[in-house]
Design an enzyme around this catalytic site. Structure first.
Site, PDB file in Angstrom:
ATOM      1  N   LYS A 116      -9.289  35.402  -9.125  1.00  0.00           N
ATOM      2  CA  LYS A 116      -9.934  36.680  -9.422  1.00  0.00           C
ATOM      3  C   LYS A 116      -9.854  37.669  -8.260  1.00  0.00           C
ATOM      4  O   LYS A 116      -9.678  38.875  -8.462  1.00  0.00           O
ATOM      5  CB  LYS A 116     -11.398  36.434  -9.810  1.00  0.00           C
ATOM      6  N   ARG A 297      -2.392  33.870 -21.605  1.00  0.00           N
ATOM      7  CA  ARG A 297      -2.138  32.962 -22.732  1.00  0.00           C
ATOM      8  C   ARG A 297      -2.616  33.647 -23.996  1.00  0.00           C
ATOM      9  O   ARG A 297      -3.158  34.756 -23.967  1.00  0.00           O
ATOM     10  CB  ARG A 297      -2.915  31.661 -22.542  1.00  0.00           C
TER      11      ARG A 297
END
Length: 666
Positions: A116, A297
């Site tokens: 992150k 994804r």
């Protein structure tokens, strides 16, 4: 186009990928663990390979075993689904090194967006707005404390490698920062092997807005509009929708534009989702939406995007992985109507949403909508994997219509004896705030009291009693000829009783005394309140072994489990066990400490060694219950006298039902 694909996953997403593959004429290969030998995704594949024990780390997370299965079956491509190895850059590299096609982004893109803090720095460089915060390399407590003070409380501490709410702590007071930091670090280290954190400003009314992006190997990137995933429980999505409520064209242009920038910054190929956090305190505004993270994804909630765009995202994944250009240009992708998805979990909302496992003896999904599932009636919900058992997806012309249809569908779900959250989903969807689009990520916590199930014991008692008193108990026309009782008098009642019958039933272990007056063959009336009750055996949904009971304006679906002398009544997504008794049932909420002996589990009474008035000593058997092929003796908690025995030999009881009461001699 490749001719075969192995799905390195299980359950719902494996079945979903197989569906598109079969339509395109691609051979499908499944992998499975020892816990999934009889799973639906195994049977739906053209070929399946056992890859290890039930534990995910020894099967679905073992990349070497997955690659070995691909080699053994001659698979040309691997689709990772979501979860497990889907965002594992090392596995993606290993797939390519083995000469197979990886249906996903380049490993470098996965790595770039995997942490992150690094992803936020990359987004800043790309001109994508990020939440004000700190993602620096200095991880000393002093620096982090100072940065939190600079950002301003409340703050959110997040593990840099986190996801799914793990390693995430909200801190409102500077005095609590050190404890919150230590907790986030521990969770990050345990879940991801990385205790580094970043700090962000905590948005007090956050909404979760995400954009579906798609890139190809020719440098083109498009978006397929946004989704709103704000309805969450403990950072886990519950209901998703597309488009986002309250989204203006100007704000949509800003957020989708930022998503395209983010994808291009990492040369993204395939399906991906850019997640944003929005400040909902004053509506959606372009300067109040910030980048949060990217999921490299396919997302669980991808069906809502498919519904409003008419695009099969799995087919796009196949075509892009095979080197084809994106099937549509940006101006060819249109937004049509409104879609919503609800995640059906095997969990018990009445018991802290704890997972519920076991055999799905009864599993009925609503008709007329899209259902994505990886289980079926007779299958098992395992303790080893995520408890999501299905997704309910609707597509309507307006948001109001979509919410109403999904609420209706959730109410039609029937799952037994495994617990499910269908009733909770229905209550969320019908809540006035949700219907109005007034939703943020704190909605469920804020509305917890309003989302509790309504007490239906009175209505359930009427419905159950009407069933028990109907002549259909002997087997109606069109039924399979069986019933819980046949011609037996298991519960002590007769088929030709006089009008005004008294029925004593246990609804989920709670006693209900009902006096019904028969109006005609299948119609009754509560003698006291004059509530009408009718039983309907018509329609394919209710036969065999099923019926619908109407109490005033409420309907209950009836189901008779083959292995039980009781019945199950469903209403608004909730299942209720019903047992009828004729022996002296005792009401009350006493505990063992004051002499109440209650069934610890569902079972059959096989012995009652004592009777009312008998003297007993502490530890002496009072009632013997048979459950799960074993006998369990309920004993006197102290010396005393048997005040009552509430069940007879042969009675089927539910857990919590009071079986006997002992009165102390003291």
């Amino acid at each position: 186009m490749f001719k075969s694909v192995l799905v390195a996953n299980r359950g719902e997403i494996a079945c979903r990928v197989f569906r598109t593959a079969k339509r395109m004429g691609i051979r499908t290969i499944a992998v499975y663990s020892e816990a999934d030998v009889d799973a639906l995704h195994v049977r739906e594949a053209d070929e399946a390979v056992l890859i290890g024990p039930a534990a995910a780390r020894e099967s679905y997370l073992d990349g070497a075993k997955v690659l070995a299965a691909a080699t053994a079956t001659g698979a040309e491509a691997i689709h990772p689904g979501y979860g497990f190895l889907s965002e594992n850059a090392d596995f993606a590299e290993a797939v390519a090194a083995a000469g197979l096609i990886w249906i996903g982004p380049d490993p470098s893109s996965i790595r770039a967006m995997g942490l992150k803090d690094a992803a936020k720095e990359l987004m800043i460089q790309a001109g994508v707005p990020v939440t004000p915060g700190y993602q620096g390399a200095d991880q000393s407590e002093a620096t982090l404390t100072a940065e939190a003070a600079r950002i301003g409380y409340p703050v959110l501490i997040k593990a840099v490698a986190g996801g799914g709410g793990k390693g995430m702590k909200r801190v409102d007071d500077p005095a609590d920062f050190a404890d919150g930091l230590a907790s986030a670090k521990r969770e990050g280290a345990a879940a991801f092997g990385d205790d580094r954190v970043l700090i962000e400003r905590y948005i007090t009314r956050p909404r979760h807005i995400e954009v579906q992006v798609f890139g190809d190997k020719h440098g083109d990137v498009v978006h397929l509009y946004e989704r709103d995933c704000s309805l969450q429980r403990r950072h886990q999505k519950v209901i998703e929708e597309a488009p986002a409520p309250g989204m203006s064209e100007a704000v949509r242009a800003a957020v989708t534009g930022a998503a395209i920038k983010a994808a291009k910054a990492v040369n993204y190929v395939g399906a991906g989702t850019i997640e944003f956090i929005a400040d909902a305190s004053d509506g959606l505004k372009a300067d109040g939406i910030w980048f949060m993270e990217m999921n490299t994804r396919l997302q669980v909630e991808h069906p809502v995007t498919e519904s409003v765009t008419g695009v099969d995202l799995v087919e796009w994944q196949f075509r892009v992985a095979a080197g084809e250009p994106l099937p549509l240009k940006q101006d060819q992708i249109k937004l049509n109507g409104w879609a919503m998805e609800a995640r059906l979990y095997a969990e018990d909302p009445a018991n802290g949403f704890l997972p519920s496992i076991g055999r799905l003896e009864h599993f009925v999904m609503p008709d007329g909508i899209r259902i994505d599932t990886g289980v079926e009636q007779g299958g098992e919900v395992s303790q080893f994997y995520d408890p999501m058992i299905a997704k309910l997806i609707v597509h309507e012309g307006t948001r109001e219509a979509a919410a109403a249809r999904l609420a209706e569908a959730a109410g039609e779900v029937e799952v037994w004896p495994v617990k499910a959250n269908a009733g909770f989903l229905k209550r969320c969807l019908e809540h006035p705030r949700f219907v109005a689009g007034d939703v943020d990520t704190g909605f469920i916590a804020a509305e917890e009291a309003a989302l509790q199930p309504q007490d239906l014991n009175y209505e359930l008692g009427l419905a159950a009693s009407a069933l028990f008193l109907t002549d259909w108990i002997s087997g109606p026309p069109g039924n399979d000829g069986g019933s819980p009782w046949g011609d037996r008098d298991t519960f002590g009642f007769r088929m030709n009783r006089e009008p005004g019958s008294i029925s004593v039933v246990a609804i989920d272990g709670v006693r209900q005394d009902v006096r019904l007056q028969r109006l005609d063959h299948h119609s009754f009336q509560d003698e006291e309140r004059k509530t009408s009750v009718s039983v309907d055996f018509g329609g394919p949904r209710y036969a065999p072994r099923r019926a619908e009971v109407s109490v005033a304006e409420r309907s209950f679906h009836y189901y008779w489990p083959e292995t039980s002398d009781g019945v199950v009544l469903f209403s608004k997504g909730l299942g209720h066990s019903v047992v009828r008794f004729t022996s002296g049932v005792t009401a009350g909420s006493a505990t063992v400490s004051d002499g109440s002996l209650r069934a610890p589990m569902p079972g059959k009474i096989v012995a009652t060694p004592v009777k009312a008035g008998d003297a007993v000593t502490k530890g002496q058997p009072v009632v013997v219950l048979e459950a799960m092929k074993m006998e369990h003796a309920l004993t006197a908690p102290f010396d005393g006298v048997v005040e009552s025995v509430a069940a007879s030999v042969g009675d089927q009881v539910v857990d919590g039902f009071e079986l006997a009461r002992i009165k102390s001699e003291a």
